[in-house]
Write an enzyme that holds these catalytic residues in place. Structure first.
Site, PDB file in Angstrom:
ATOM      1  N   TYR A 118       0.857  -1.191   0.000  1.00 55.18           N
ATOM      2  CA  TYR A 118       0.000   0.000   0.000  1.00 55.18           C
ATOM      3  C   TYR A 118       0.888   1.234   0.000  1.00 55.18           C
ATOM      4  O   TYR A 118       1.896   1.269   0.707  1.00 55.18           O
ATOM      5  CB  TYR A 118      -0.876   0.011   1.261  1.00 55.18           C
ATOM      6  N   GLU A 206      -3.369   7.549  -3.988  1.00 55.69           N
ATOM      7  CA  GLU A 206      -3.452   6.307  -3.222  1.00 55.69           C
ATOM      8  C   GLU A 206      -3.264   5.159  -4.201  1.00 55.69           C
ATOM      9  O   GLU A 206      -4.078   4.976  -5.107  1.00 55.69           O
ATOM     10  CB  GLU A 206      -4.797   6.184  -2.497  1.00 55.69           C
TER      11      GLU A 206
END
Ligand code: GDP
Ligand code: MN
Length: 397
Positions: A118, A206
């Site tokens: 991530y 993101e």
């Protein structure tokens, strides 16, 4: 302004960030052609079909599927295009899928297992610095990781004067457990990603997942990109990327009319001058047991035309059962606003089909109340804020 995944990836790629390659399509024939083209370019015959909507969690909602041949590309594209995709981030009705991204399958087997990380870039408002957040626990459940094992999420803050320093990029790669070629690839990836963030004037990146392929390439497999609207004047080419279909139709119209409008779920329409007053008006409505239908700041010039535009926009929301006008006459005089309201009401005729409660306070408030009372229109005029909110509840009961 939010970008679609395919637009975000193209933008990242223009700054040298390595991405999972893909081609966007708005019908199944183009989807099949896209898959053929990708096979020619990359050699992979497996593809992922990814719904393009402005919401995450698409995988969980059935909006990301693997196709192992062209037949499956066609079938899956047919089933995803046009569907109402419901994900943990959409409303209960979901969002209509107008486009799919046909992407190369990058989870192919090899010497190592593919690994999902991530990574996001955003502003830390407390320190006023950009930061990179990252975790080894990438994939579809980063919210759960943040809740249950927050120590597995790392942050790296960046000095605005120095930019991302090489040792910081290496530290990130190292903390992600990488070594050798993959570490070098990750350092390049992080550096390019941060450059892209700064140069594009974005407010959020993101990338979940960032993938380490079985042959140690580092790629952006997903991309959520939010551009800073206030900086769009510096990026004329990004303005065209806006997809109005993804935005609330009433908000788009209100913004085009220069009104500051946010759609909400309640039934009390609000028309207020000033953002602070609009917030406290919504609070008071809630405190009295009501639910605001919107936030609307008409700004300083509450003349007849603006008031009418405001009324018409509020009434586009079918849930609105009453409108509360709360104006503080500071620079703008209350009697002028009152005239505006009366005129707007008369112009609208039968289009105005819900009760209006008006609270005008400040310069010439008494004259304003008189004007409204004398107009003979079914507008309830009050002086105190509390009175206004109580009146709304009474009319809705
Ligand atoms: P999101 O669910 O909206 O965040 O969409 P993502 O783009 O992150 O995709 C969801 C999931 O699909 C990823 O976490 C992967 O597990 C899977 N996925 C994405 N690309 C591929 C691919 O090329 N091959 C395979 N097998 N799975 C993929
Ligand atoms: Mn994702």
């Amino acid at each position: 302004m939010n970008l679609h995944e395919y637009q975000g990836k193209e933008m990242l790629s223009s700054f040298g960030v390595k991405i999972q390659r893909g081609i966007v399509a708005d019908n199944y024939k183009k989807a099949v052609d896209a898959a053929k083209q990708l096979t020619t370019e990359t050699g992979t015959s497996w593809h992922v079909i990814k719904a393009q909507i402005h919401a995450g969690g698409r995988g969980k909602g059935g909006g990301v599927k693997l196709a192992k041949n062209l037949q499956e590309v066609e079938e899956i594209s047919k089933s995803i295009l046009g569907m109402m995709l419901i994900t943990p981030q959409t409303s209960a009705e979901g969002k209509k899928v107008n486009q799919v991204l046909i992407a190369e399958d990058v989870y192919y087997p090899g010497d190592n297992e593919p690994e999902e990380y991530y990574m996001s870039v955003l502003l830390n408002r407390e320190t006023g610095r950009n930061m990179i957040m990252y975790s080894t626990e990438g994939g579809m459940d980063i919210e759960t990781v943040a809740e249950e094992t927050p120590h597995l999420i790392f942050t790296e803050e960046i000095d605005p004067a120095l930019g991302l320093l090489p040792f910081q990029a290496r530290k990130i790669a190292f903390n992600l457990g990488l070594s050798g070629g993959a570490l070098k690839e990750m350092v390049k990836f992080v550096s390019a990603l941060y450059t892209a963030y700064v140069k594009s004037d974005s407010s959020l990146f993101e990338i979940n997942p960032v993938l380490k392929t079985s042959d140690d390439k580092i790629l952006a497999v997903d991309a959520k990109v939010t551009l800073d609207d206030s900086a769009l004047y510096r990026h004329k080419d990004y303005v065209a990327l806006r997809d109005l279909r993804e935005e609330n139709a009433i908000e788009v119209e209100a913004n085009a009319a220069g009104l500051n409008y946010v759609d909400l779920d309640g039934n009390v329409g609000c028309m207020v001058n000033g953002a602070g007053l609009a917030m406290s008006t919504m609070d008071l409505i809630k405190q009295c047991g009501g639910e605001p239908a919107n936030f609307l700041d008409v700004g300083g010039t509450a003349d007849a035309e603006r008031v009418e535009t405001g009324f018409r926009i509020i009434l586009k929301d079918p849930n609105v059962k009453a409108i509360l006008v709360n104006i503080f006459g500071g620079i703008v005089r209350c009697d002028r606003v009152a005239k505006g309201i009366v005129e707007a009401y008369k112009n609208m005729g039968d289009d105005m089909n819900v009760p209006i409660i008006v609270r005008l306070q400040g310069t010439n408030a008494i004259e304003a109340k008189q004007l409204i009372d004398d107009s003979g229109l079914p507008v309830h005029s009050v002086v105190e804020f509390q009175e206004a909110a109580d009146k709304v509840q009474e009319l809705l009961a």
